[in-house]
Write a protein that holds these residues in place. Structure first.
Motif, PDB file in Angstrom:
ATOM      1  N   THR A 115       0.865  -1.182   0.000  1.00  0.00           N
ATOM      2  CA  THR A 115       0.000   0.000   0.000  1.00  0.00           C
ATOM      3  C   THR A 115       0.900   1.230   0.000  1.00  0.00           C
ATOM      4  N   CYS A 116       0.884   1.959  -1.099  1.00  0.00           N
ATOM      5  CA  CYS A 116       1.778   3.116  -1.275  1.00  0.00           C
ATOM      6  C   CYS A 116       0.992   4.416  -1.101  1.00  0.00           C
ATOM      7  N   PHE A 117       1.643   5.383  -0.487  1.00  0.00           N
ATOM      8  CA  PHE A 117       1.080   6.719  -0.326  1.00  0.00           C
ATOM      9  C   PHE A 117       1.964   7.677  -1.110  1.00  0.00           C
ATOM     10  N   LEU A 118       1.342   8.450  -1.993  1.00  0.00           N
ATOM     11  CA  LEU A 118       2.137   9.308  -2.865  1.00  0.00           C
ATOM     12  C   LEU A 118       1.404  10.581  -3.210  1.00  0.00           C
ATOM     13  N   HIS A 119       2.208  11.578  -3.565  1.00  0.00           N
ATOM     14  CA  HIS A 119       1.700  12.808  -4.157  1.00  0.00           C
ATOM     15  C   HIS A 119       2.142  12.837  -5.609  1.00  0.00           C
ATOM     16  N   LEU A 163       6.996   9.535  -3.631  1.00  0.00           N
ATOM     17  CA  LEU A 163       6.525   8.421  -2.820  1.00  0.00           C
ATOM     18  C   LEU A 163       6.756   8.766  -1.354  1.00  0.00           C
ATOM     19  N   ILE A 164       5.679   9.029  -0.629  1.00  0.00           N
ATOM     20  CA  ILE A 164       5.786   9.367   0.793  1.00  0.00           C
ATOM     21  C   ILE A 164       6.283   8.150   1.579  1.00  0.00           C
ATOM     22  N   GLY A 165       5.732   7.000   1.252  1.00  0.00           N
ATOM     23  CA  GLY A 165       6.121   5.762   1.931  1.00  0.00           C
ATOM     24  C   GLY A 165       5.157   4.652   1.559  1.00  0.00           C
ATOM     25  N   PHE A 166       5.346   3.470   2.137  1.00  0.00           N
ATOM     26  CA  PHE A 166       4.473   2.354   1.800  1.00  0.00           C
ATOM     27  C   PHE A 166       4.421   1.357   2.949  1.00  0.00           C
ATOM     28  N   ASP A 167       3.338   0.612   2.981  1.00  0.00           N
ATOM     29  CA  ASP A 167       3.153  -0.483   3.936  1.00  0.00           C
ATOM     30  C   ASP A 167       3.246  -1.797   3.178  1.00  0.00           C
ATOM     31  N   GLU A 168       4.078  -2.703   3.668  1.00  0.00           N
ATOM     32  CA  GLU A 168       4.161  -4.038   3.088  1.00  0.00           C
ATOM     33  C   GLU A 168       3.055  -4.902   3.697  1.00  0.00           C
ATOM     34  N   GLU A 199       3.583  11.715   7.924  1.00  0.00           N
ATOM     35  CA  GLU A 199       2.672  11.959   6.805  1.00  0.00           C
ATOM     36  C   GLU A 199       1.847  10.716   6.480  1.00  0.00           C
ATOM     37  N   MET A 200       2.494   9.563   6.537  1.00  0.00           N
ATOM     38  CA  MET A 200       1.752   8.322   6.296  1.00  0.00           C
ATOM     39  C   MET A 200       0.733   8.066   7.390  1.00  0.00           C
ATOM     40  N   ALA A 201       1.094   8.385   8.629  1.00  0.00           N
ATOM     41  CA  ALA A 201       0.136   8.230   9.733  1.00  0.00           C
ATOM     42  C   ALA A 201      -1.088   9.105   9.502  1.00  0.00           C
ATOM     43  N   ILE A 202      -0.844  10.346   9.097  1.00  0.00           N
ATOM     44  CA  ILE A 202      -1.959  11.271   8.859  1.00  0.00           C
ATOM     45  C   ILE A 202      -2.782  10.824   7.659  1.00  0.00           C
ATOM     46  N   ALA A 203      -2.117  10.197   6.671  1.00  0.00           N
ATOM     47  CA  ALA A 203      -2.834   9.737   5.484  1.00  0.00           C
ATOM     48  C   ALA A 203      -3.903   8.697   5.832  1.00  0.00           C
ATOM     49  N   TYR A 204      -3.717   7.959   6.930  1.00  0.00           N
ATOM     50  CA  TYR A 204      -4.729   7.004   7.372  1.00  0.00           C
ATOM     51  C   TYR A 204      -5.967   7.708   7.932  1.00  0.00           C
TER      52      TYR A 204
END
Length: 365
Positions: A71-75, A157-162, A205-210
């Protein structure tokens, strides 16, 4: 929410579990692009990822690349290559895209190929052929993309969850989303303490994206309190990092997000005041510090910042005083009259002659 200041802590520090890192330590929106409209100018090597996808790195990332079903978070920002028309910008919308690699929408296939080659924190310029974009038909709703349009993307790419199952946020329960966000916050805290500020901000940023606006609007009571107890410290720690990185405007934005939820949040007021002071916005900074002092009257850091502002104002006044003195010149002092002895003697002789003349005339009469 670990937001209350004890007498030994500094408001500018990190919002973690039970401790606050002092202020000497340092957007869920990533670092915004410098040019909000035009394609970035990139001179790095062109990587061919696919027959229809190329990539040029703008900023290097760190760590591994995501695997399938991550699961990738990106702008990203997207333009049609032929007209250079920008048709989408998640930085403007202030909402990162969530993409599960291998489960992306058909029109995102080329973008997903590019993202799968990127590391966390990496920013790149992608060129995608129309076959892996919006195809022959294009899109006449939103976004509006003409048929057969090749696309250029600026992506971060802000980050991702495996995850093995590739579970999207929308499929999670409230507790699962808050828990996933809290784990990201804790990872960010560890990086924050190590002074790895850019990496820490990506975790926040990934935490806030949730916990996007659509999610927060659905929460009430204890669930909303639980979510804010994770979300607000992330914003505040991003602000602390941005201040240390001298990105003051962005820090103000992060603090204002928290103050929209909690207008009396001392840390948000303090950090916004700090950023405003650095930008020379002294009146606005003083207003933030004074309001923060109302709720933390014994806090030494707030008192110190108010004292520094007072000293700054005094220095500015003295400097202006010197400038005006230089413009109008020094005040002219009256010069003492100097005695000219020749003139004095001459006046005495005239007076003597006049008296003799009158005496002789008087005798003649």
């Amino acid at each position: 929410m670990e937001d209350v200041l004890d007498q030994q802590s500094q408001p500018l520090g990190q919002d973690g579990e039970s401790e606050i890192v002092t202020e000497d330590a340092t957007f869920v929106h990533g670092e915004p692009p410098q040019d909000a409209n035009g394609l970035p100018k990139v001179d790095s090597k062109v990587e061919v990822l696919h027959e229809k996808v190329t990539k040029q790195i703008i900023k290097e990332g760190h760590g591994p690349i995501p695997s399938k079903y991550s699961t990738c978070f990106l702008h990203y920002r997207a333009w049609t290559q032929s007209t250079r028309h920008k048709f989408e910008d998640t930085w403007d919308e202030q909402r990162p895209l969530e993409m599960i690699l291998g489960k992306e929408k058909k029109e995102m296939t080329g973008l997903a190929i590019g993202v799968s080659s990127m590391k966390s924190g990496e920013r790149a310029l992608l060129h995608v052929g129309w076959e892996l974009g919006y195809g022959k038909e294009g899109s006449f709703s939103f976004p509006n993309v003409p048929p057969l349009a090749d696309i250029s993307y600026e992506v971060e790419l802000i980050g991702f969850d495996e995850t093995k199952e590739g579970k999207a946020r929308g499929d999670m329960t409230v507790e699962e989303r808050i828990g996933a966000a809290d784990r990201r916050k804790m990872d960010g805290n560890a990086l924050f303490k190590e002074e790895k500020l850019e990496e820490a901000m990506q975790q926040y940023e990934m935490a806030i994206a949730y916990m996007g606006d659509d999610f927060m609007f659905q929460l009430f009571g204890k669930y909303r309190d639980m979510a804010l107890a994770v979300k607000n410290p992330c914003h505040l720690n991003i602000a602390a990092s941005l201040i240390k990185l001298k990105r003051y405007e962005e820090a103000i934005g992060q603090c204002s997000i928290v103050l929209a939820e909690d207008e009396n949040n001392v840390k948000a007021l303090f950090r916004r005041g700090k950023a405003r002071a650095e930008l020379g916005q002294t009146d606005a900074a003083r207003e933030d510090f004074l309001k923060a002092r109302k709720f933390a009257p014994e806090d030494k850091a707030i008192a110190r910042e108010l004292r520094l502002l007072a000293e700054h104002d005094k220095a500015v006044y003295q400097k202006q005083k010197e400038i005006y003195k230089g413009i109008f010149g020094p005040t002219l002092e009256p010069k003492p009259k100097q005695n000219n002895w020749l003139i004095v003697i001459w006046h005495w002789l005239l007076s003597l002659f006049y008296r003799v003349f009158r005496r002789e005339r008087h005798k003649a009469d």
